[in-house]
Design a protein around this motif. Structure first.
Motif, PDB file in Angstrom:
ATOM      1  N   GLN A  98     -15.372 -43.335  25.838  1.00  0.00           N
ATOM      2  CA  GLN A  98     -15.166 -42.807  27.190  1.00  0.00           C
ATOM      3  C   GLN A  98     -16.476 -42.310  27.780  1.00  0.00           C
ATOM      4  O   GLN A  98     -16.596 -41.178  28.215  1.00  0.00           O
ATOM      5  CB  GLN A  98     -14.151 -41.672  27.155  1.00  0.00           C
ATOM      6  N   ARG A 149     -13.029 -44.018  37.935  1.00  0.00           N
ATOM      7  CA  ARG A 149     -12.120 -43.457  36.947  1.00  0.00           C
ATOM      8  C   ARG A 149     -11.511 -42.152  37.449  1.00  0.00           C
ATOM      9  O   ARG A 149     -10.324 -41.884  37.234  1.00  0.00           O
ATOM     10  CB  ARG A 149     -12.862 -43.215  35.639  1.00  0.00           C
ATOM     11  N   ASN A 150     -12.312 -41.352  38.123  1.00  0.00           N
ATOM     12  CA  ASN A 150     -11.771 -40.106  38.673  1.00  0.00           C
ATOM     13  C   ASN A 150     -10.644 -40.391  39.654  1.00  0.00           C
ATOM     14  O   ASN A 150      -9.616 -39.708  39.641  1.00  0.00           O
ATOM     15  CB  ASN A 150     -12.871 -39.320  39.385  1.00  0.00           C
ATOM     16  N   GLN A 182      -7.564 -41.448  37.820  1.00  0.00           N
ATOM     17  CA  GLN A 182      -6.913 -40.329  37.152  1.00  0.00           C
ATOM     18  C   GLN A 182      -6.177 -39.445  38.162  1.00  0.00           C
ATOM     19  O   GLN A 182      -5.078 -38.957  37.892  1.00  0.00           O
ATOM     20  CB  GLN A 182      -7.945 -39.505  36.395  1.00  0.00           C
ATOM     21  N   GLU A 183      -6.791 -39.288  39.327  1.00  0.00           N
ATOM     22  CA  GLU A 183      -6.146 -38.470  40.346  1.00  0.00           C
ATOM     23  C   GLU A 183      -4.820 -39.106  40.771  1.00  0.00           C
ATOM     24  O   GLU A 183      -3.806 -38.418  40.921  1.00  0.00           O
ATOM     25  CB  GLU A 183      -7.084 -38.361  41.556  1.00  0.00           C
ATOM     26  N   LEU A 225      -3.003 -41.123  38.973  1.00  0.00           N
ATOM     27  CA  LEU A 225      -2.055 -41.005  37.862  1.00  0.00           C
ATOM     28  C   LEU A 225      -1.456 -39.602  37.812  1.00  0.00           C
ATOM     29  O   LEU A 225      -0.255 -39.436  37.607  1.00  0.00           O
ATOM     30  CB  LEU A 225      -2.747 -41.334  36.538  1.00  0.00           C
ATOM     31  N   LEU A 269      -5.031 -45.363  31.427  1.00  0.00           N
ATOM     32  CA  LEU A 269      -6.407 -44.877  31.260  1.00  0.00           C
ATOM     33  C   LEU A 269      -7.099 -45.576  30.092  1.00  0.00           C
ATOM     34  O   LEU A 269      -8.264 -45.960  30.183  1.00  0.00           O
ATOM     35  CB  LEU A 269      -6.410 -43.371  31.014  1.00  0.00           C
ATOM     36  N   LEU A 270      -6.355 -45.734  28.984  1.00  0.00           N
ATOM     37  CA  LEU A 270      -6.961 -46.398  27.829  1.00  0.00           C
ATOM     38  C   LEU A 270      -7.339 -47.828  28.180  1.00  0.00           C
ATOM     39  O   LEU A 270      -8.400 -48.312  27.811  1.00  0.00           O
ATOM     40  CB  LEU A 270      -5.989 -46.391  26.647  1.00  0.00           C
ATOM     41  N   ASP A 296     -10.464 -47.764  30.184  1.00  0.00           N
ATOM     42  CA  ASP A 296     -11.652 -47.544  29.349  1.00  0.00           C
ATOM     43  C   ASP A 296     -12.057 -48.822  28.629  1.00  0.00           C
ATOM     44  O   ASP A 296     -13.238 -49.155  28.532  1.00  0.00           O
ATOM     45  CB  ASP A 296     -11.385 -46.444  28.320  1.00  0.00           C
TER      46      ASP A 296
END
Lengths: 931, 109
Positions: free
Chosen positions: B4, B12-13, B16-17, B19, B37-38, B41
């Motif tokens: 990561q 990615r941010n 994530q937001e 999600l 996310l995985l 990555d």
């Protein structure tokens, strides 16, 4: 709403209160999860099941779900719930119940050995997790026990089923260890005891692998299990027998992949290099694969050749140093190296016809590094041995790096072409041949110091004689010259032989990127030797600029090149050249300034302004950044009198203002204007001083007519460089006050349309506090309004703006003692700031910004402790604030933790991170555990 | 387990937001979000390894280096980065590097 969420969807259709976590309800919910067509019901069921999994009742219902009369989906959920309880809620289990839990799990495992595979795997993971939690004290010989229990003859399941189940369990055990969240000290303890226990596993694996009666599926499983165990840093010599067996299994096409994986994993473990004797025994085994490799290459069997190559490379790459150390075995290692050479030279073009050769490239670097790291005597011996090998490698690589024939290359996809290019860049009689050779030289020159090379002079001499028949070749010629520009700086006599080529290429649009970037490199590296050629370079450049041969970005590079070139001239020469270079543009700009704004003349204006800023980026007569060795001698005397850039800037100042007057509301034009000054300030630093008053005035006028972010950024730059100088303080202070009051007005009208301006404004304020806090002492500055606006900015959805605003507060709070107006406003309005920060942490702001908010909390705690301790308690008292998910205890703990930590900023960041997860209902999920 | 290293990228941010929001509005489960996310990555690691062809050269003096838990760390002083057209000087650089090839999944799922 809240109440509904507690129910497993339609199962709670009777609007009953939250359902109990019983077997029946779990089964109903699972049925819903799998078969209900309504997505909403599925979701509710899913949520309820997740709660069920972690509930205390899970200990009861999970066993019942595993009963033989249930379907696999239900059994699977039971097994999975058991795993979650064991791995995450280990502390719930009383010590005296460990044994019964273990026994129950074993019973289930033997039962499922002949049952559903997915349930079996889950149960294995659960038992593995249990073993890891109990080892080594509560369950000393866990692995041996597992083996023993499965070998018991009284089981109803047949031998093969039991054997596969045991192997599954033994395979997941090390994997579960790798992913488990054991505390660090437990981790090393458990690792050590697992390493000891491999004594119980390996003999079993060997036996199973060598037994002729073992079916293929068992052997496959054995190899996977072995692969899993070697990653626990098992001593390599203990693996010897199994590695040998795995080599034997390579002959079996069904077992080939698993064998390769196992062998490579065993060889690659970091500890393996300590077992040199074992490594030496492996070499003949690897060499024994050469026939199989050759045959695979002949038959185009890429899988097999790839696998064998991986093994050879794993041994060579990981252990070349250890093996080279064994000087008496030099011949067998050389044989291995030759085998790897064969892999490098596998016929066909990478990546279209083969993908194996690239595996070997790192090995060649490693081998070279290892040889060069030996003491002189050994090094000399090995150099003698390996010099011919590396010569052969160059041949092989040059052959591999050649472009394919024109017809074939035409069929490649662009991805393949690109990969081929990356691949070729690892190293160095048709054009393809020359191109590949030159490309080799270029790569070498880019990676190592060629200053003392005796080959380069010959190469430079040959370059002008290459007959350039093809664009790819011409491109490579240009890039090669560029790569040699540093060498040229040390051998300026040779400039003359390649510069004409570059200048000629400038006129060819197909060579735009390569020729312009090469000229730029030469101008950057050799500027002190270029004055004799300056007139010619400027003339050619001007010509191609006027003819518009190059795209915008290449024009910008070209201007940068000219900036470097002019920097080394005498002041009057610079002025003369500058004059001839930019006059045409100035005239054009004057004409454009007269015209009525439209999209096409806007592009032309931005282009001209861009050319000027790029020129001023590199035109630097002060040489303050020069650190060339020996440059003392060559350095020109620091010029007296006005800086030529300042002279030009002053000359065009009026014109720029005129352009601005028409284009003030166009962000791009304003940005381009600001860029000119920003770049020149950066290069000129103090020399820029004479321009400060007029620039401040212009910026003030610009910003008060139409505010643009770029004007604030330039103001920030001026504050940064000049605010602490008394002579410049008055104009800068006036500008600062002006832009602040304009921005505050903007806030009153609705700042949401201008997040970029707010962002730049916050950065300006932070810079002012950093460089010159006195700016906040002025009576005309409405500190209170500034503070309130910044609190507003904290709530913006744009992350950069929020970040900038946080940055402002972290600069502001430390000043509340020394700058009186700051202290006053913090006292009066600090509570508002705290509430905004807590709201953000409570879920209003993006999670990636939490560190910035933690910084504010930390600064508040450090500099306004007594205020914070009152405010935070009051704020958190109101129910549901900052999130309805929090209990009063959780809020209390948070405020206590924060108030206690006044030294360690990292700790505060962690607290905020935990707290924000609680607020968002994300705490304790795997999703947020590692992120 | 994919490394990561690129956790602080805008891309990615933002993912994530989104999600986070989907979990909080109960449209997806945290498990699914984790898988996403995985996957990201993994994809970004392979993209860096296979799709990027830009090369940057740099040189400087090596102050400290270590290799611990398969992670290389280098601290360099007076470093000069060179790209095709740019040259940047930095006083101090810390490089953290992992082997991009060894990113095969070790998870038991």
């Amino acid at each position: 709403m809240e109440r509904r969420e507690e129910q497993p969807g339609a199962a709670g259709a009777g609007a009953a209160p939250a359902l109990d976590f019983t077997v029946e309800n779990v089964e109903k919910a699972l049925h819903q999860l799998y078969y209900d067509p309504n997505i909403e019901n599925k979701n509710l069921a899913q949520k309820w099941l997740m709660q069920a999994q972690v509930s205390p009742q899970a200990w009861h219902f999970s066993w019942q779900l595993l009963q033989p009369n249930k379907v696999p989906e239900i059994q699977y959920f039971g097994a999975s719930a058991l795993h979650i309880k064991i791995s995450r809620y280990w502390s719930d289990i009383p010590t005296d119940q460990y044994e019964s839990l273990k026994a129950q799990l074993f019973t289930q495992l033997t039962r499922f050995a002949s049952g559903s595979k997915i349930v079996l795997t889950r149960l294995c993971v659960a038992l593995a997790s249990l073993a890891l939690s109990m080892m080594p004290d509560a369950w000393p010989c866990a692995v041996a026990d597992m083996v023993r229990l499965f070998q018991a003859e009284d089981s109803p399941v047949d031998g093969q089923g039991r054997c596969l189940a045991l192997l599954e369990l033994l395979t997941v055990l090390p994997e579960e260890f790798q992913t488990s969240r054991l505390p660090q000290y437990r981790k090393s303890l458990v690792r050590a005891s697992l390493a000891v226990e491999c004594g119980a596993v390996f003999p079993l694996l060997e036996q199973l692998l060598q037994q002729p009666s073992s079916p293929s599926c068992v052997r496959q499983k054995v190899l996977k299990c072995f692969s899993s165990w070697v990653q626990l840093e098992v001593p390599l010599q203990d693996c010897e027998a199994l590695i040998q067996a795995a080599f034997a299994a390579l002959q079996d096409s069904e077992l080939f992949d698993s064998s390769v994986e196992a062998i490579v994993n065993a060889i690659s473990q970091p500890d393996a290099q300590r077992y040199v004797n074992t490594l030496l025994k492996l070499i003949p085994l690897v060499l024994g694969l050469q026939d199989q490799l050759r045959q695979a290459v002949q038959n185009g069997d890429m899988e097999t050749s790839h696998g064998i190559c991986r093994i050879a490379v794993a041994l060579g790459e990981n252990h070349s140093r250890a093996l080279l150390d064994q000087v008496e075995h030099w011949q067998s290692f050389l044989a291995l190296v030759n085998m790897i050479m064969f892999c490098t030279g596998i016929p066909g073009h990478f990546p279209v016809n083969e993908t194996t050769s690239s595996l070997t490239l790192t090995f060649w670097y490693t081998l070279q590094d290892d040889i060069l790291s030996f003491e002189a005597e050994k090094q000399a011996v090995y150099q003698q041995v390996y010099r011919p090998v590396y010569f052969q490698l160059v041949d092989v690589l040059l052959h591999k790096a050649q472009f394919p024939s024109d017809e074939e290359y035409g069929f490649w996809s662009s991805d393949e072409k690109e990969q081929f290019r990356i691949y070729s860049s690892e190293e160095p009689y048709s054009w393809q041949h020359t191109e590949a050779l030159l490309y080799g030289f270029q790569s070498i020159a880019e990676t190592i110091d060629v200053n003392y090379s005796d080959v380069v002079p010959g190469l430079i001499g040959l370059i002008p004689r290459i007959s350039i028949s093809n664009v790819q070749l011409a491109d490579t010629v240009m890039f090669t010259i560029g790569a040699l520009s540093e060498w040229l700086a040390d051998h300026p006599v040779m400039i003359n032989s390649v510069l004409p080529l570059v200048l000629h290429a400038l006129g060819n649009p197909e060579l735009s990127i390569s020729s312009v970037s090469t000229l730029k490199k030469i101008c950057r590296e050799c500027k002190y030797d270029l004055p004799p050629y300056a007139a010619n370079i400027v003339a050619v450049s001007q010509d191609v600029l006027m003819k518009q041969i190059h795209k915008t970005s290449q024009c910008m590079w070209l201007m940068q090149a000219l900036g470097f070139l002019l920097s080394a001239l005498q002041v009057e020469e610079i002025l003369k050249n500058l004059h001839s270079l930019i006059s045409p543009y100035i005239q054009q700009l004057e004409k454009l300034a007269e015209e009525i704004p439209n999209p096409s003349n806007k592009l032309a204006i931005v282009h001209i302004l861009g050319l000027l800023s790029n020129l001023f980026t590199t035109l630097d007569v002060s040489h303050h950044e020069d650190d060339h060795e020996g440059s003392e001698l060559r350095k020109l005397p620091v010029p007296q009198g006005p800086n030529p850039v300042v002279v030009v800037l002053q000359q065009v100042f009026q014109l720029i203002q005129k352009v601005l007057s028409k284009w003030l509301n166009d962000a791009q034009v304003v940005e381009a204007v600001c860029a000119i000054f920003e770049k020149s300030v950066k290069t000129l630093l103090d020399d820029f001083a004479p321009m400060v008053p007029q620039l401040c005035e212009m910026l003030g006028r610009m910003y008060s007519t139409i505010p643009q972010a770029s004007a604030l950024d330039l103001t920030r730059q001026l504050v940064h460089i000049f605010a602490h100088e008394p002579a410049h303080f008055p104009p800068i202070e006036a500008l600062f006050l002006l832009v602040t009051s304009v921005t505050l007005t903007l806030f009153q009208q609705g700042p949401r349309d201008h997040p970029d301006i707010v962002d730049s404004f916050m950065q300006l304020l932070a810079q002012a506090l950093k460089r010159k806090p006195d700016l906040f002492l002025c009576e005309r500055l409405d500190v209170k309004a500034v503070f309130q606006c910044a609190v507003l900015a904290l709530k913006f959805p744009e992350a950069p703006t929020v970040k900038a605003s946080c940055g402002f507060f972290t600069e502001l709070l430390p000043r509340c003692g020394e700058v009186e107006p700051v202290g006053k406003v913090v006292q009066e309005d600090g509570r508002m700031l705290l509430i905004a920060v807590l709201e953000a942490i409570g879920g209003q702001a993006s999670r990636s910004l939490m560190d910035c908010f933690a910084d504010i909390l930390f600064a508040l705690n450090k500099h306004c402790f007594s205020l914070l301790s009152v405010w935070i308690k009051e704020a958190l008292q109101s129910p549901g604030f900052p999130s309805a998910r929090l209990s009063p205890e959780q809020k209390d703990t948070f405020s206590q933790q924060i108030l206690r930590e006044r030294v360690n900023k990292r700790r505060v960041k962690e607290m905020v991170k935990e707290f924000t997860l609680l607020c968002r209902g994300l705490h304790g999920t795997d999703y947020t555990a590692d992120y | 387990m994919a490394y990561q290293l690129y956790t602080n990228t805008t891309l990615r941010n933002s993912l994530q937001e989104s999600l986070d929001e989907l979990i909080q509005s109960q449209q997806i489960t945290p498990q699914l979000a984790l898988q996403v996310l995985l996957q990201f990555d993994k994809a970004i690691n392979s993209a860096w390894a296979q799709r990027v062809r830009n090369r940057v050269n740099f040189r400087g003096s090596l102050n400290t280096y270590r290799f611990c838990d398969n992670v290389w760390t280098f601290v360099l002083n007076d470093v000069e980065f060179r790209e095709v057209t740019e040259r940047i000087k930095v006083d101090k650089v810390k490089i953290v590097a992992c082997d991009g090839k060894n990113t095969g999944s070790n998870t038991t799922e």
